[in-house]
Scaffold this active site. Structure first.
Site, PDB file in Angstrom:
ATOM      1  N   LYS A  24      11.849 -17.508  24.992  1.00  0.00           N
ATOM      2  CA  LYS A  24      12.524 -16.228  24.740  1.00  0.00           C
ATOM      3  C   LYS A  24      13.370 -15.880  25.963  1.00  0.00           C
ATOM      4  CE  LYS A  24      10.326 -14.914  20.838  1.00  0.00           C
ATOM      5  NZ  LYS A  24      11.021 -14.855  19.542  1.00  0.00           N
TER       6      LYS A  24
ATOM      7  N   ASP B 162       8.284 -22.937   5.965  1.00  0.00           N
ATOM      8  CA  ASP B 162       8.742 -23.003   7.338  1.00  0.00           C
ATOM      9  C   ASP B 162      10.253 -22.866   7.226  1.00  0.00           C
ATOM     10  OD1 ASP B 162       9.912 -23.953   9.732  1.00  0.00           O
ATOM     11  OD2 ASP B 162       8.043 -24.966  10.241  1.00  0.00           O
ATOM     12  N   HIS B 163      10.778 -21.717   7.635  1.00  0.00           N
ATOM     13  CA  HIS B 163      12.180 -21.449   7.290  1.00  0.00           C
ATOM     14  C   HIS B 163      13.136 -22.431   7.973  1.00  0.00           C
ATOM     15  CE1 HIS B 163      12.308 -19.069  11.028  1.00  0.00           C
ATOM     16  NE2 HIS B 163      13.609 -19.158  10.970  1.00  0.00           N
TER      17      HIS B 163
ATOM     18  N   HIS C 183       7.995 -24.938  13.519  1.00  0.00           N
ATOM     19  CA  HIS C 183       9.401 -25.342  13.464  1.00  0.00           C
ATOM     20  C   HIS C 183       9.667 -26.626  14.263  1.00  0.00           C
ATOM     21  CE1 HIS C 183       9.555 -21.408  11.873  1.00  0.00           C
ATOM     22  NE2 HIS C 183       9.737 -20.737  12.985  1.00  0.00           N
TER      23      HIS C 183
ATOM     24  N   LYS D  74       4.340 -18.122   7.509  1.00  0.00           N
ATOM     25  CA  LYS D  74       3.752 -18.432   8.802  1.00  0.00           C
ATOM     26  C   LYS D  74       3.299 -17.131   9.461  1.00  0.00           C
ATOM     27  CE  LYS D  74       5.835 -18.322  12.481  1.00  0.00           C
ATOM     28  NZ  LYS D  74       6.629 -18.114  13.701  1.00  0.00           N
TER      29      LYS D  74
ATOM     30  N   ARG E   2       0.811  -1.217   0.000  1.00  0.00           N
ATOM     31  CA  ARG E   2       0.000   0.000   0.000  1.00  0.00           C
ATOM     32  C   ARG E   2       0.841   1.261   0.000  1.00  0.00           C
ATOM     33  NH1 ARG E   2      -3.239  -1.544   5.312  1.00  0.00           N
ATOM     34  NH2 ARG E   2      -1.051  -1.522   5.894  1.00  0.00           N
TER      35      ARG E   2
ATOM     36  N   ASP F 153       4.011 -19.850  17.982  1.00  0.00           N
ATOM     37  CA  ASP F 153       5.084 -19.200  17.221  1.00  0.00           C
ATOM     38  C   ASP F 153       6.188 -20.184  16.833  1.00  0.00           C
ATOM     39  OD1 ASP F 153       6.305 -16.813  16.167  1.00  0.00           O
ATOM     40  OD2 ASP F 153       7.702 -16.840  17.853  1.00  0.00           O
TER      41      ASP F 153
HETATM   42  P1  NDP Z   1       5.262  -6.464   8.402  1.00  0.00           P
HETATM   43  O1  NDP Z   1       4.500  -6.108   9.625  1.00  0.00           O
HETATM   44  O2  NDP Z   1       6.542  -5.730   8.116  1.00  0.00           O
HETATM   45  O3  NDP Z   1       4.232  -6.324   7.194  1.00  0.00           O
HETATM   46  C1  NDP Z   1       4.587  -6.398   5.821  1.00  0.00           C
HETATM   47  C2  NDP Z   1       3.838  -5.323   5.061  1.00  0.00           C
HETATM   48  O4  NDP Z   1       2.442  -5.602   5.098  1.00  0.00           O
HETATM   49  C3  NDP Z   1       3.995  -3.947   5.674  1.00  0.00           C
HETATM   50  O5  NDP Z   1       5.130  -3.284   5.172  1.00  0.00           O
HETATM   51  C4  NDP Z   1       2.714  -3.264   5.261  1.00  0.00           C
HETATM   52  O6  NDP Z   1       2.860  -2.750   3.937  1.00  0.00           O
HETATM   53  C5  NDP Z   1       1.705  -4.384   5.184  1.00  0.00           C
HETATM   54  N1  NDP Z   1       0.887  -4.397   6.397  1.00  0.00           N
HETATM   55  C6  NDP Z   1       1.284  -4.272   7.680  1.00  0.00           C
HETATM   56  N2  NDP Z   1       0.245  -4.354   8.521  1.00  0.00           N
HETATM   57  C7  NDP Z   1      -0.844  -4.539   7.759  1.00  0.00           C
HETATM   58  C8  NDP Z   1      -2.217  -4.711   8.033  1.00  0.00           C
HETATM   59  N3  NDP Z   1      -2.681  -4.699   9.274  1.00  0.00           N
HETATM   60  N4  NDP Z   1      -3.049  -4.886   6.999  1.00  0.00           N
HETATM   61  C9  NDP Z   1      -2.593  -4.910   5.751  1.00  0.00           C
HETATM   62  N5  NDP Z   1      -1.284  -4.740   5.432  1.00  0.00           N
HETATM   63  C10 NDP Z   1      -0.439  -4.572   6.414  1.00  0.00           C
HETATM   64  O7  NDP Z   1       5.491  -8.024   8.423  1.00  0.00           O
HETATM   65  P2  NDP Z   1       6.805  -8.862   8.134  1.00  0.00           P
HETATM   66  O8  NDP Z   1       7.419  -8.374   6.869  1.00  0.00           O
HETATM   67  O9  NDP Z   1       7.626  -8.921   9.349  1.00  0.00           O
HETATM   68  O10 NDP Z   1       6.193 -10.308   7.937  1.00  0.00           O
HETATM   69  C11 NDP Z   1       5.400 -10.659   6.830  1.00  0.00           C
HETATM   70  C12 NDP Z   1       4.862 -12.065   7.031  1.00  0.00           C
HETATM   71  O11 NDP Z   1       5.944 -12.958   7.130  1.00  0.00           O
HETATM   72  C13 NDP Z   1       4.065 -12.206   8.325  1.00  0.00           C
HETATM   73  O12 NDP Z   1       3.015 -13.086   8.108  1.00  0.00           O
HETATM   74  C14 NDP Z   1       5.074 -12.780   9.299  1.00  0.00           C
HETATM   75  O13 NDP Z   1       4.445 -13.559  10.289  1.00  0.00           O
HETATM   76  C15 NDP Z   1       5.903 -13.644   8.376  1.00  0.00           C
HETATM   77  N6  NDP Z   1       7.286 -13.837   8.853  1.00  0.00           N
HETATM   78  C16 NDP Z   1       8.117 -12.780   9.013  1.00  0.00           C
HETATM   79  C17 NDP Z   1       9.421 -12.974   9.422  1.00  0.00           C
HETATM   80  C18 NDP Z   1      10.371 -11.821   9.550  1.00  0.00           C
HETATM   81  O14 NDP Z   1      11.557 -12.091   9.765  1.00  0.00           O
HETATM   82  N7  NDP Z   1       9.925 -10.588   9.429  1.00  0.00           N
HETATM   83  C19 NDP Z   1       9.952 -14.327   9.698  1.00  0.00           C
HETATM   84  C20 NDP Z   1       8.986 -15.377   9.474  1.00  0.00           C
HETATM   85  C21 NDP Z   1       7.715 -15.111   9.068  1.00  0.00           C
HETATM   86  P3  NDP Z   1       1.954  -1.569   3.363  1.00  0.00           P
HETATM   87  O15 NDP Z   1       1.447  -0.791   4.526  1.00  0.00           O
HETATM   88  O16 NDP Z   1       2.912  -0.825   2.509  1.00  0.00           O
HETATM   89  O17 NDP Z   1       0.903  -2.266   2.603  1.00  0.00           O
HETATM   90  C1  BG6 Z   2      10.183 -17.136  13.756  1.00  0.00           C
HETATM   91  C2  BG6 Z   2       9.476 -16.678  15.010  1.00  0.00           C
HETATM   92  O1  BG6 Z   2       9.370 -18.027  13.053  1.00  0.00           O
HETATM   93  O2  BG6 Z   2      11.377 -17.807  14.123  1.00  0.00           O
HETATM   94  C3  BG6 Z   2      10.370 -15.766  15.835  1.00  0.00           C
HETATM   95  O3  BG6 Z   2       8.305 -15.944  14.652  1.00  0.00           O
HETATM   96  C4  BG6 Z   2      11.701 -16.435  16.102  1.00  0.00           C
HETATM   97  O4  BG6 Z   2       9.742 -15.419  17.067  1.00  0.00           O
HETATM   98  C5  BG6 Z   2      12.301 -16.983  14.816  1.00  0.00           C
HETATM   99  O5  BG6 Z   2      12.566 -15.471  16.682  1.00  0.00           O
HETATM  100  C6  BG6 Z   2      13.521 -17.834  15.111  1.00  0.00           C
HETATM  101  O6  BG6 Z   2      14.133 -18.201  13.916  1.00  0.00           O
HETATM  102  P1  BG6 Z   2      15.696 -18.508  13.865  1.00  0.00           P
HETATM  103  O7  BG6 Z   2      15.954 -18.883  12.451  1.00  0.00           O
HETATM  104  O8  BG6 Z   2      16.375 -17.242  14.288  1.00  0.00           O
HETATM  105  O9  BG6 Z   2      15.942 -19.615  14.840  1.00  0.00           O
END
Ligand code: NDP
Ligand code: BG6
Length: 522
Positions: free
Chosen positions: A363, A200-201, A263, A171, A63, A258
């Site tokens: 944690k 699932d990373h 995992h 996830k 967005r 989580d």
């Molecule tokens: P973010 O919170 O950074 O969200 C990603 C993007 O989605 C944002 O930049 C925003 O973009 C949009 N967004 C945020 N909140 C909302 C909302 N309420 N409704 C609609 N759009 C929204 O998430 P992450 O990038 O951290 O994670 C993305 C997915 O990956 C999640 O499902 C998370 O659980 C999963 N994940 C993330 C990991 C990580 O390391 N970050 C690791 C493993 C899984 P905009 O506003 O520009 O649309």
């Molecule tokens: C994510 C969890 O899936 O795995 C986090 O949402 C967690 O809470 C992370 O920190 C751990 O991943 P890794 O690869 O650092 O062991």
């Protein structure tokens, strides 16, 4: 319900290319943390290593409004900061030419019409082969709307087409069994199961893949990998970090959802599964599914005997003071969300009957470690009992270290040098770093490449996700029962606590009931 682009059948045996062909990837949520910190750096690495074609095309969609140029700038900062490949101006220039951006909402047909027009233009100008990979890097609340819009915009090829469409789902995949089922139903109304890659990373980590190689490419371990020789198994996934600004998300999730549902259940399935008949997606997933189905389901009133949960209280880690979980931003003051969970899991099958699998994760524990420890039974006749000054000397322990210091070690008893017969535990060890001269690549590189290659082996199938949720949802129901019982007595349930920087609550120790069993200090 949806609609015409759904696929009747997906040929399992479609030949897969060894190196990837052309493709276009759309990242939904491209402005976010995952896209910037993991996906774009991994894609850059893959292109640089020649594993993805030079003209691989990426379209960011979210967005926040960006031009192509502004999004490329953002991506460059991320790649420079997070990629483990050396940054090269020339490589970057070529890579950046393949990055585009479309601004839009996740449930807005106009945004998807614009996206479609952009994709079709790029299909022609960048010769994508009309192969499309859609990556849901958004919060889970918009997984369904995005899939719906992709279907309505007719952006999903039938799985029987020459060109392919694949969907990667991050996830958390649901928050309990019912929601996971509903999400599966929704996605399967638009995509065929073989087009869906539930990521699932942990499965992308080299040492997790090594579990199967270790078990099934060596003749000596499998014969003893069962109840006749194994006393118990411990799986630890500990983290030294806290909720790190993710309090809002974490407080609705907790350690069980989580880490355990995904995992840790995957680790259990790889350690415990029967040998698959082939190393392909179907056979490996069938093997994991069989194992997961054998996990004994808990009745709500049994949960307290098998599962321990707790929250961290204030403490200190590496000289830094850590506030209590309840004082973290985004966490409800009366939260009963667990930051630590330990589970004595029993597996009702021929191989593992009577061998507990102890799981723990949390944690702000003292170290970040993921490892699997297989404790073997003691030697049957202690010839050297008089020389055994410790409780564990005759128990061999095989440790599969997933991170850090990736590798495998086997603890054996040896005679200390000198005239007396005195025993001492010593380790035979393989270290990934010293044996292969490198550290393993980031999991996202391997997983993204597999999606482009169409190899689903390292992704979770619908039935695996649902059976894991089934076992976890039963624990959640047990916890709900505990809360209801406390309420009925006019009390408010408070979780046990453990000081930040320690290995969890005392109750976790008491889960390990067998002779000489105690949690391993990693
Ligand atoms: P973010 O919170 O950074 O969200 C990603 C993007 O989605 C944002 O930049 C925003 O973009 C949009 N967004 C945020 N909140 C909302 C909302 N309420 N409704 C609609 N759009 C929204 O998430 P992450 O990038 O951290 O994670 C993305 C997915 O990956 C999640 O499902 C998370 O659980 C999963 N994940 C993330 C990991 C990580 O390391 N970050 C690791 C493993 C899984 P905009 O506003 O520009 O649309
Ligand atoms: C994510 C969890 O899936 O795995 C986090 O949402 C967690 O809470 C992370 O920190 C751990 O991943 P890794 O690869 O650092 O062991």
């Amino acid at each position: 319900m949806l609609h015409s682009s759904v696929v009747e059948a997906a040929p399992e045996d479609r030949p897969r290319p060894k190196t990837s062909g052309p493709a276009l990837m759309v990242i939904f949520g491209a402005s976010g943390d995952l896209a910037q910190r993991k996906l774009l750096p991994a894609l850059y690495n893959l292109v640089q290593k020649g594993l993805l074609p030079k003209d691989f095309t990426i379209v960011g969609y979210s967005r926040t409004s960006y031009s192509d140029e502004a999004f490329r700038k953002l991506a460059r900062t991320s790649v420079e900061k997070y990629s483990d490949a050396e940054f090269s101006e020339d490589e970057w220039h070529r890579f950046a030419q393949g990055i585009f951006y479309v601004t839009g909402n996740y449930d807005d047909p106009a945004g998807f019409a614009q996206l479609k027009a952009r994709i079709e233009e790029l299909d022609n100008t960048r010769h994508t082969g009309r192969n499309r990979l859609f990556y849901l890097a958004t919060p889970p609340s918009v997984y369904e709307p995005v899939a719906t819009q992709l279907g309505l915009a007719d952006l999903v090829h039938p799985a029987t087409d020459e060109c392919w469409t694949r969907l990667v789902v991050e996830k958390p995949f649901g928050h309990d069994l019912a929601s996971a089922r509903a999400l599966n139903e929704h996605l399967l109304g638009i995509f065929h199961e073989d087009q869906i890659y539930r990521i699932d990373h942990y499965l992308g980590k080299e040492t997790v893949q090594n579990i199967l190689v270790f078990r099934f490419a060596n003749g000596i371990f499998e014969p003893i990998w069962n109840r006749n020789y194994v006393d118990h198994v411990q799986i630890t996934v500990s983290e030294s970090i806290g909720v790190e600004g993710r309090g809002g998300y974490y407080d609705k999730s907790g350690a069980l959802r989580d880490m355990v549902q995904n995992h840790m259940m995957q680790l259990v399935s790889l350690v415990g599964m029967e040998p698959p008949i082939a190393f392909d997606a179907k056979a490996v997933r069938d093997g994991k599914m069989n194992l997961l189905s054998s996990i004994r389901p808990l009745a709500p009133d049994e949960v307290g005997d098998y599962v321990v949960r707790a929250q961290y209280s204030p403490g200190e880690l590496d000289g830094t003071s850590i506030p209590a979980y309840l004082d973290e931003e985004g966490v409800a003051v009366d939260s009963t969300t667990e930051t630590f969970v330990a589970w004595k899991l029993e597996i009702d099958n021929w191989r593992w009957n009577g061998v507990p699998f102890y799981l723990r994760t949390g944690k702000v524990l003292p170290q970040k470690v993921s490892e699997i420890a297989i404790y073997f039974r003691r030697a049957p006749h202690l010839l050297f009992a008089a020389a055994d000054d410790g409780e564990h000397l005759s128990r061999n322990v095989l440790v599969i270290r997933i991170q850090p210091d990736e590798g495998i070690s086997l603890k054996i008893s040896a005679k200390q040098p000198g005239p007396a017969v005195k025993l001492q535990p010593v380790n035979m060890a393989f270290h990934y770093g010293s044996s292969f001269g490198s550290t393993p690549p980031d999991a996202y590189q391997r997983l993204l490449l597999d999606v482009v290659l169409g190899d689903g082996t390292l992704f979770t199938r619908r039935d695996e996700v649902e059976i894991a949720w089934d076992r976890v949802t039963r624990v959640l129901q047990g916890w709900k029962l505990q809360e209801d019982q406390a309420k009925a007595q006019g009390a408010t349930l408070r979780l046990p606590t453990y000081p930040a920087g320690t290995w969890g609550p005392a109750a976790a120790e008491q889960l390990l009931g067998g002779e000489g069993q105690k949690w391993r200090e990693p």
